[in-house]
Design a protein around this motif. Sequence first.
Motif, short mmCIF file in Angstrom:
data_model
loop_
_atom_site.label_atom_id
_atom_site.label_comp_id
_atom_site.label_asym_id
_atom_site.label_seq_id
_atom_site.Cartn_x
_atom_site.Cartn_y
_atom_site.Cartn_z
N ALA A 129 19.66 -2.82 6.04
CA ALA A 129 19.58 -3.73 7.19
C ALA A 129 20.92 -4.44 7.35
O ALA A 129 21.63 -4.70 6.37
CB ALA A 129 18.47 -4.75 6.97
N ARG A 130 21.25 -4.74 8.62
CA ARG A 130 22.51 -5.43 8.92
C ARG A 130 22.19 -6.61 9.82
O ARG A 130 21.28 -6.51 10.66
CB ARG A 130 23.45 -4.45 9.63
N ASN A 131 22.95 -7.69 9.69
CA ASN A 131 22.62 -8.85 10.52
C ASN A 131 22.68 -8.48 12.00
O ASN A 131 23.50 -7.66 12.44
CB ASN A 131 23.52 -10.05 10.17
N HIS A 229 35.25 3.62 0.37
CA HIS A 229 35.97 2.49 0.98
C HIS A 229 36.17 2.81 2.46
O HIS A 229 36.42 3.96 2.83
CB HIS A 229 37.32 2.30 0.27
N PHE A 230 36.04 1.80 3.30
CA PHE A 230 36.11 2.02 4.76
C PHE A 230 37.34 2.84 5.16
O PHE A 230 37.22 3.80 5.93
CB PHE A 230 36.10 0.66 5.49
N ASP A 231 38.52 2.48 4.64
CA ASP A 231 39.74 3.17 5.06
C ASP A 231 39.70 4.66 4.70
O ASP A 231 40.21 5.50 5.45
CB ASP A 231 40.98 2.53 4.39
N PHE A 254 33.88 6.15 15.59
CA PHE A 254 32.63 5.92 14.84
C PHE A 254 32.89 4.89 13.74
O PHE A 254 32.12 3.94 13.57
CB PHE A 254 32.13 7.24 14.25
N MET A 255 33.93 5.10 12.96
CA MET A 255 34.34 4.13 11.94
C MET A 255 35.20 3.11 12.68
O MET A 255 36.42 3.27 12.79
CB MET A 255 35.15 4.81 10.83
N ARG A 256 34.58 2.09 13.20
CA ARG A 256 35.24 1.20 14.16
C ARG A 256 35.99 0.09 13.44
O ARG A 256 37.21 0.09 13.37
CB ARG A 256 34.17 0.64 15.13
N LYS A 257 35.26 -0.87 12.86
CA LYS A 257 35.93 -1.95 12.13
C LYS A 257 35.39 -2.10 10.71
O LYS A 257 36.11 -2.50 9.81
CB LYS A 257 35.74 -3.27 12.88
N GLY A 258 34.09 -1.90 10.56
CA GLY A 258 33.50 -2.01 9.23
C GLY A 258 33.56 -3.41 8.65
O GLY A 258 33.78 -3.59 7.45
S1 PPS Z 1 24.58 5.44 12.74
O1 PPS Z 1 25.14 6.09 13.94
O2 PPS Z 1 23.40 4.63 13.07
O3 PPS Z 1 24.30 6.37 11.66
O4 PPS Z 1 25.72 4.42 12.28
P1 PPS Z 1 25.80 3.69 10.87
O5 PPS Z 1 26.47 4.57 9.91
O6 PPS Z 1 24.48 3.12 10.51
O7 PPS Z 1 26.72 2.45 11.20
C1 PPS Z 1 28.07 2.55 11.58
C2 PPS Z 1 28.69 1.22 11.24
O8 PPS Z 1 28.91 1.17 9.81
C3 PPS Z 1 30.31 0.99 9.58
N1 PPS Z 1 30.71 1.66 8.34
C4 PPS Z 1 31.26 1.02 7.30
N2 PPS Z 1 31.54 -0.28 7.10
C5 PPS Z 1 32.15 -0.62 5.94
N3 PPS Z 1 32.50 0.28 4.99
C6 PPS Z 1 32.24 1.60 5.15
N4 PPS Z 1 32.60 2.48 4.23
C7 PPS Z 1 31.59 2.02 6.36
N5 PPS Z 1 31.21 3.21 6.85
C8 PPS Z 1 30.67 2.98 8.06
C9 PPS Z 1 30.96 1.61 10.81
O9 PPS Z 1 32.31 1.22 10.91
C10 PPS Z 1 30.07 1.05 11.89
O10 PPS Z 1 30.20 -0.37 12.03
P2 PPS Z 1 31.24 -1.07 13.07
O11 PPS Z 1 30.93 -2.54 12.98
O12 PPS Z 1 30.95 -0.51 14.42
O13 PPS Z 1 32.61 -0.77 12.58
#
Ligand code: PPS
Length: 294
Positions: A129-131, A229-231, A254-258
């Motif tokens: 879950a996410r806020n 790790h996000f990067d 897809f990997m937007r900001k994390g």
């Molecule tokens: S989906 O389409 O529902 O399966 O998407 P989901 O994977 O649930 O969510 C995508 C968001 O998760 C972020 N994300 C991460 N954040 C931090 N660290 C890691 N490693 C990571 N991997 C994926 C991704 O960037 C999306 O969030 P936002 O806020 O848009 O960046």
Amino acid sequence: MSLDPKLPRPELIDFHGVSMIRYFTDNWENVQDFQARPDDILIATYPKAGTTWVSFILDLLHFGQTERQTSVPIFNRVPFLEIIIPSLSSGKDLADNLPTSPRLIKTHFPVQFVPKSFWEQNCRIVYVARNAKDNMVSFFHFDRMNMIQPEPGDWSDYFHRFLDGKMVFGSWFDHVNGWWKKKQSYSKLHYMFYEDLAEDTGREIDKLCSFLGLSRSDEEKKRVMEAVHFDNMKKDKMANYSTIEVMNFKISPFMRKGKVGDWKNHFSVAQNEQFDENYKKKMTDVTLQFRTEI
Ligand code: PPS
């Protein structure tokens, strides 16, 4: 097989009281008949709550860094059970044919839609879950760039639709609460939070290992942490969804900001007040607490 990038944007439909699109309901009977195995692991989330992050963690914890991680995209390693899009294998077929043991399977279903064999087989389930504020922002940008999601409209429209639960997979409020309630009666459910994972990935990996009955060396866990790790995930073609044609990364990747707290860059002061008021009314179970910053 490849996706048709010109698929029309789908319309929201009311499906058993939940807003859905046909790409997640057209295979309903087959999905409901899915035969789970006792060692299957279901990763359940509201969209954009950290599904891919946790999927990759579980994949690496179970199978380590093998050739599979560098050659098979995450959405084939961890199939999305309910998805059915013309000219692509359905999630159900991919799950049926997964060669791994255990099988890792993704769903965005609210708890009442989960095929009954998962409960009958007493499968382990990880719910992430996410806020709501960050979840909403992430979903908005996803809907902008993903042509198989409904048109998001502008941010202000989107904000109101989110509060009204008129989103694909329904209301965030119903989703997180429905799964939280299930946890009280179903012991094989691990309910975790995106914010905790962002705050201390190692601690959350330890909790996952203990839930999954896995013992992994510090060295192995360190390697998992590095890979997820996000990067690194953003650069990883097998994890970043860059091979999917219906997503336009020029609009938003897809990997937007994390990040935790990006909502502050989107919510106006008035929207934040309206949101908090609405939130208080809907989130009456005080045992379920979210953090909007860490
Ligand atoms: S989906 O389409 O529902 O399966 O998407 P989901 O994977 O649930 O969510 C995508 C968001 O998760 C972020 N994300 C991460 N954040 C931090 N660290 C890691 N490693 C990571 N991997 C994926 C991704 O960037 C999306 O969030 P936002 O806020 O848009 O960046």
